[in-house]
Scaffold this motif. Structure first.
Motif, short mmCIF file in Angstrom:
data_model
loop_
_atom_site.label_atom_id
_atom_site.label_comp_id
_atom_site.label_asym_id
_atom_site.label_seq_id
_atom_site.Cartn_x
_atom_site.Cartn_y
_atom_site.Cartn_z
N VAL A 24 -3.55 -0.38 -4.66
CA VAL A 24 -4.21 -1.13 -3.85
C VAL A 24 -5.37 -1.73 -4.57
CG1 VAL A 24 -5.59 -1.00 -1.68
CG2 VAL A 24 -3.89 0.32 -1.80
N VAL A 25 -5.55 -3.16 -4.91
CA VAL A 25 -6.69 -3.84 -5.32
C VAL A 25 -7.52 -4.50 -4.20
CG1 VAL A 25 -4.96 -4.29 -7.40
CG2 VAL A 25 -4.91 -5.92 -5.38
N PRO A 26 -8.67 -4.49 -4.69
CA PRO A 26 -9.88 -4.87 -3.92
C PRO A 26 -9.97 -6.60 -4.37
CG PRO A 26 -10.79 -4.22 -5.93
CD PRO A 26 -9.07 -3.72 -6.04
N GLN A 31 -8.27 -6.25 0.68
CA GLN A 31 -7.54 -5.33 -0.06
C GLN A 31 -6.00 -5.78 -0.02
OE1 GLN A 31 -8.41 -1.41 0.86
NE2 GLN A 31 -10.03 -1.32 -0.68
N SER A 32 -5.32 -5.56 -0.96
CA SER A 32 -4.01 -5.94 -1.10
C SER A 32 -3.10 -4.59 -1.62
CB SER A 32 -3.42 -6.78 -1.84
OG SER A 32 -4.24 -7.93 -1.39
N LEU A 45 -10.60 -10.82 -8.14
CA LEU A 45 -11.10 -9.49 -7.59
C LEU A 45 -12.41 -9.51 -7.55
CD1 LEU A 45 -9.31 -7.05 -10.16
CD2 LEU A 45 -8.47 -7.64 -7.79
N GLY A 48 -15.23 -3.33 -7.10
CA GLY A 48 -14.55 -2.13 -6.20
C GLY A 48 -13.64 -1.13 -6.68
N ILE A 50 -9.84 0.27 -7.44
CA ILE A 50 -8.28 0.19 -7.52
C ILE A 50 -7.84 1.53 -7.07
CG2 ILE A 50 -6.36 -0.09 -8.83
CD1 ILE A 50 -7.77 -2.34 -10.53
N THR A 62 -8.48 6.76 -8.38
CA THR A 62 -9.26 5.65 -8.21
C THR A 62 -9.95 4.91 -9.45
OG1 THR A 62 -11.09 6.74 -7.53
CG2 THR A 62 -9.84 6.12 -5.65
#
Length: 88
Positions: A24-26, A31-32, A45, A48, A50, A62
């Protein structure tokens, strides 16, 4: 489902290169969650964390990141970050 190849790179070093379940990327627009088979995709990005899920049932690791880009291609997910902190 097959694993997703994930690489996190900063100008100084390769932070992580591994096959994982999901990341999950910020992104700057939200978020995706990226898994194997995801359509080609690119986002900038925001600062945040990952979240790296090594398995479907595991807790995420994280990694704090600042700035950069995330790209999904047939090779997997590559995150080019300005900086990245320690994994937790």
């Amino acid at each position: 489902m097959a694993d997703l190849h994930f690489e996190l790179v900063t100008p100084d070093r390769l932070v992580m290169s591994d096959d994982v379940h999901m990341v999950v990327v910020p992104g700057t627009e939200g978020q995706s969650g990226i898994m194997a088979g995801h359509a080609p995709y690119m986002t900038t990005l925001r600062n945040g964390d990952i979240a790296v899920y090594r398995s479907a049932t595991g807790q995420p690791e994280t990694i704090a990141v600042t700035g950069g880009f995330a790209e999904v291609s047939e090779r997997g997910l590559t995150v080019l970050a300005e900086s990245a902190g320690e994994t937790a």
